[in-house]
Design an enzyme around this catalytic site. Structure first.
Site, PDB file in Angstrom:
ATOM      1  N   HIS A   8      -3.867  -5.448   1.268  1.00  0.00           N
ATOM      2  CA  HIS A   8      -3.434  -6.193   2.247  1.00  0.00           C
ATOM      3  C   HIS A   8      -4.168  -7.385   2.551  1.00  0.00           C
ATOM      4  O   HIS A   8      -5.026  -7.790   1.891  1.00  0.00           O
ATOM      5  CB  HIS A   8      -4.425  -4.287   3.502  1.00  0.00           C
ATOM      6  CG  HIS A   8      -3.460  -2.934   3.315  1.00  0.00           C
ATOM      7  ND1 HIS A   8      -2.703  -2.823   3.639  1.00  0.00           N
ATOM      8  CD2 HIS A   8      -4.627  -2.266   2.902  1.00  0.00           C
ATOM      9  CE1 HIS A   8      -2.562  -1.678   4.022  1.00  0.00           C
ATOM     10  NE2 HIS A   8      -3.315  -1.061   3.331  1.00  0.00           N
ATOM     11  N   CYS A  11       1.039  -1.552  -0.058  1.00  0.00           N
ATOM     12  CA  CYS A  11       0.174  -0.022  -0.004  1.00  0.00           C
ATOM     13  C   CYS A  11       0.938   1.087   0.083  1.00  0.00           C
ATOM     14  O   CYS A  11       1.283   1.521  -1.268  1.00  0.00           O
ATOM     15  CB  CYS A  11      -1.292   0.001   1.138  1.00  0.00           C
ATOM     16  SG  CYS A  11      -2.278   1.320   0.691  1.00  0.00           S
TER      17      CYS A  11
END
Length: 511
Positions: free
Chosen positions: A434, A342
């Site tokens: 994630h 991310c």
């Protein structure tokens, strides 16, 4: 008909509210009760995306798993994601609605959200037999009581009995219990049913005289004494000492299947979010995970992870100031494994255009992946499924940054081979997803590549199931409640509310 309910409050932050809530939920569901978790307002950088694309705290997602139900936005209607010491992004019913300073939030906005919070709780109570609510911080934060919507504010409005949890491992638990009650108004005290001692070490009989005196002073019973157990944190709000990673690292490290261990260094960037991504790595026998903040700590690492962050540009500056940025660039030039997740993925790219999060404009990244990032005002919130390294992989996305990948090879693809997310150049990987390392087959394939690149004779265990480990942990929490709490009294509390005639403990809340 409204279902039964309970609010689990705490004498302090990290007293054990989240794990006690999860434990009560798992105990109830094993009794055949249809139960749901609820936290009116959560402040956390560890978040999760529901199937409907709503962002909630990871603790509530794990509590939903303890209940064996799908998490929804109703379970955490207000999520605050800190972006600095004085401001947070406000996520309402799973969607970001803006940034507010602490003064602005507590100065009026918080109270405006009470209706949404109560409506969410009412919907859950109409659907489930029982709703177990978690408070935040301490209910005796008298400076915030006027606008409180998560502790006694929600208890009063929803007529919920309150169980106060205290961490005896910190010391001063009797004073904390007594002081918590004594700083509440008479009306609030009428809902505080009693106490639960958490993390006790030793002979419980030695504690009993104090519990008897506490009952004499407050008129309230202690509903249980939970013994100290290593690694029983779930995906909590902020602390690095909690989450499933603790369950693995605090126990004896399992011997590697191969001849070598694998060392993973995670850069402890500011405003680190979803550090739980590395829990699945730590769950593997022979994988040693540590958080680092100095360049020399990367020297013996076989894999370096640059994790997610709520402040990508700030984290990039921090890496440069500490010399970690140069160390990361040297690693990638030498073909040594690096994984960016991310915000960490964005940091590894060529440049970032940010007029949303930091408003810093164009900022050069580390330039080790051919990726250019532009921050969009709309946040991407998605669950995702794909393939990587020949294995199926699942994850979820929570980011404002939009990646324009201009080279390398796709990291995650669909079943037709078209790129879904991420980028790979040599032994440097980046992804917005994630939770991808929780996919067992993909995690093993990834670790085999890392081991080969690092020259380690490490072999992933063939039978490690991260989902099974998480279930085992939730069952252990349920066992704690079943074996060490007065479950009959607890059930009466949930079903019938706080006992009538509880005495007032002076002085009460100040006027």
């Amino acid at each position: 008909m409204t279902g039964g309910g309970l609010l689990v409050a705490g004498t302090t932050s990290d007293a054990g509210k989240s794990v006690v809530t999860a434990g009560i939920c798992r105990w109830l569901v094993r009794q055949g009760v249809k139960v749901a978790p609820f936290k009116a307002q959560n402040m956390s950088l560890n978040s999760f995306v529901t199937r409907e694309g709503a962002e909630i705290g990871r603790a509530q997602a794990m509590q939903a798993q303890a209940c064996r139900v799908e998490p929804t936005a109703l379970m955490n209607p207000v999520l605050l994601k800190p972006g600095g010491e004085r401001s947070s992004q406000v996520v309402l019913l799973g969607e970001p609605v803006g940034e507010l300073s602490a003064r602005g939030y507590h100065g009026g906005r918080q109270q405006q959200l009470l209706g949404t919070v109560l409506d969410s709780l009412a919907q859950l109570r109409a659907t489930y037999d029982v709703v177990i609510c978690e408070g935040a911080g301490s209910p005796a934060e008298i400076n915030l009581r006027r606008t409180d919507i998560v502790n006694m504010g929600i208890a009063r409005n929803a007529s919920l009995p309150v169980l106060v949890v205290g961490d005896i491992d910190r010391g001063g638990v009797f004073a904390s219990f007594f002081g918590t009650v004594a700083l509440l108004s008479r009306e609030d005290q009428e809902l505080v049913a009693g106490f639960l001692v958490n993390k006790f070490r030793g002979d419980v009989s030695l504690l009993e005289p104090g519990l008897d005196m506490l009952h004499g002073l407050t008129g309230r019973h202690t509903y249980g004494v939970l013994p100290f157990r290593h690694g029983l944190g779930i995906d909590e709000e902020d602390g690095l000492a909690v989450s499933l990673r603790g369950a693995v690292r605090e126990s004896a490290v399992a011997a590697p299947v191969g001849e070598d261990v694998l060392r993973v260094a995670v850069c402890a960037v500011p405003l680190m979010s979803n550090f739980t991504d590395v829990d699945a790595l730590a769950a593997e026998p022979g994988v040693v995970v540590r958080f680092v903040d100095r360049p020399e700590e990367l020297a013996d690492a076989d894999l370096v992870v640059v994790p997610g962050t709520r402040g990508t540009v700030r984290a990039l500056q921090w890496l440069r100031e500490r010399g970690l940025a140069d160390a990361l660039k040297r690693r990638t030039a030498e073909g040594r494994p690096v994984l960016g997740i991310c915000g960490g993925f964005q940091i590894l790219g060529e440049h970032i255009e940010d007029d949303v999060e930091s408003r810093a404009g164009r900022v050069d990244g580390l330039g080790v992946l051919p990726v250019r990032v532009r921050f969009a005002r709309e946040k991407t919130l998605e669950r995702a499924v794909g393939e990587a390294l020949g294995e199926s992989v699942e994850g979820y996305e929570i980011h404002h940054g939009v990646a324009d990948v201009r080279g390398g090879t796709a990291f995650i693809s669909d079943d037709s081979g078209h790129s879904l997310d991420g980028c790979r150049v040599g032994q440097t990987w980046g992804t917005h997803w994630h939770g991808s390392l929780e996919s067992d087959g993909f995690r093993r394939a990834f670790l085999r590549e890392v081991a080969a690149a690092a020259g380690r004779r490490f072999v992933p265990a063939p039978d490690t199931s991260f989902a099974a480990l998480r279930e085992e942990q939730l069952d252990r929490l349920g066992d704690l409640i079943e074996q060490h709490a007065d479950t009959d009294a607890l059930w009466r509390l949930i079903e019938s509310g706080a006992p009538q005639g509880l005495p007032f403990v002076p002085p009460g809340a100040p006027a």
